[in-house]
Enzyme design. Structure first.
Site, mmCIF file in Angstrom:
data_model
loop_
_atom_site.group_PDB
_atom_site.id
_atom_site.type_symbol
_atom_site.label_atom_id
_atom_site.label_comp_id
_atom_site.label_asym_id
_atom_site.label_seq_id
_atom_site.Cartn_x
_atom_site.Cartn_y
_atom_site.Cartn_z
ATOM 1 C CG HIS A 116 -2.764 5.441 -7.772
ATOM 2 N ND1 HIS A 116 -3.207 5.325 -9.238
ATOM 3 C CD2 HIS A 116 -3.675 6.577 -7.516
ATOM 4 C CE1 HIS A 116 -3.865 6.358 -9.433
ATOM 5 N NE2 HIS A 116 -4.398 7.024 -8.407
ATOM 6 C CG HIS A 141 -7.871 9.881 12.811
ATOM 7 N ND1 HIS A 141 -7.333 9.029 13.721
ATOM 8 C CD2 HIS A 141 -9.170 9.949 12.702
ATOM 9 C CE1 HIS A 141 -8.770 8.676 14.170
ATOM 10 N NE2 HIS A 141 -9.705 8.981 13.710
#
Ligand SMILES: CC(C)(COP(=O)(O)OP(=O)(O)OC[C@H]1O[C@@H](n2cnc3c(N)ncnc32)[C@H](O)[C@@H]1OP(=O)(O)O)[C@@H](O)C(=O)NCCC(=O)NCCS
Length: 216
Positions: free
Chosen positions: A151, A142
């Site tokens: 990536h 979160h």
């Protein structure tokens, strides 16, 4: 009519994307553009390798309206960024891929052309830039903010509220502790545990992660 997509780059990562796109089932695959001319005219998982990037100029004639970057990466994300910019420059829209087995909070924001692969988790309040890969089993907790062209490799984990700069690579299986910043184009080695901020263009590896004497 649904979207018709071209894949830019036909390596191993493209295999995963073909599988994802076919599983989602909403987008037709017109073909793959690949720089390696020895593969032109061949197929990858029954999808034709049409030729090189120069075909983008008249790709509309084949009914194509969107693209996905088919290149993966192990550190340097500039080739992926180049292909993304090439797709946009040719007036195609980036296809965003969320595999049915990815878990993406409705409170997360996902940028255009990003790819959430099988088993990835993107939790509430996370913001993901454009052309990002969250690879198989990657976790973005979160309130993380992940820049463009990043990536997050297979099985890598970002604890909560981590910031990742544009073009960075978080290596396979690495863990980044909460509230840290990973600078632009930095590379975190496979399996690293990051417990301090990582400067831009720096390569770190190990447990705990320390800089290697290499420039990213
Ligand atoms: C960190 C990394 C970028 C370094 O790559 P490189 O520049 O080619 O470096 P080398 O392999 O030459 O290794 C340089 C040194 O770092 C060490 N090293 C390399 N990667 C390491 C890692 N992940 N963890 C610990 N040490 C590592 C090597 O053992 C070597 O040490 P030495 O000089 O004492 O022999 C690369 O090893 C890596 O981990 N890349 C991420 C790969 C990845 O995420 N793949 C998944 C794609 S889905």
């Amino acid at each position: 009519m649904g979207d018709v997509c071209v894949i830019l780059g036909g390596g191993g990562h493209a295999r995963v994307l073909i599988d994802c796109i076919q599983m989602i089932g909403r987008t037709k695959l017109a073909g793959i553009l690949e720089y390696d001319r020895t593969r032109w005219g061949q197929e990858l998982m029954n999808i034709p390798i049409l030729g090189g990037d120069d075909l983008l100029a008249d790709i509309f004639a084949r009914g194509v309206n969107c693209f996905v970057v088919g290149l993966g990466g192990t550190g340097n994300n500039q080739p992926r960024q180049r292909l993304y910019d090439l797709g946009l420059a040719n007036h195609l829209k980036p296809l965003t891929i969320v595999h049915p087995a990815a878990v993406c909070s409705r409170w997360a924001k996902i940028g255009a052309g990003s790819q959430l692969l099988p088993g990835s988790i993107i939790n509430a309040g996370a913001v993901i830039g454009v052309n990002v890969i969250v690879n198989s089993g990657g976790i973005v907790e979160h309130d993380c903010i992940v820049g463009d062209h990043v990536h997050i490799a297979t099985g890598a984990k970002l604890a909560s509220t981590v910031r990742v700069g544009d073009g960075a690579h978080i290596g396979a299986g690495a863990t980044v502790r909460q509230c840290l910043t990973i600078g632009e184009r930095a590379i975190v080695g496979a399996g690293a545990v990051v417990v301090k901020n990582v400067l831009a263009h720096t390569v770190v590896a190990g447990v705990p992660a320390r800089p290697l004497n290499i420039v990213a």
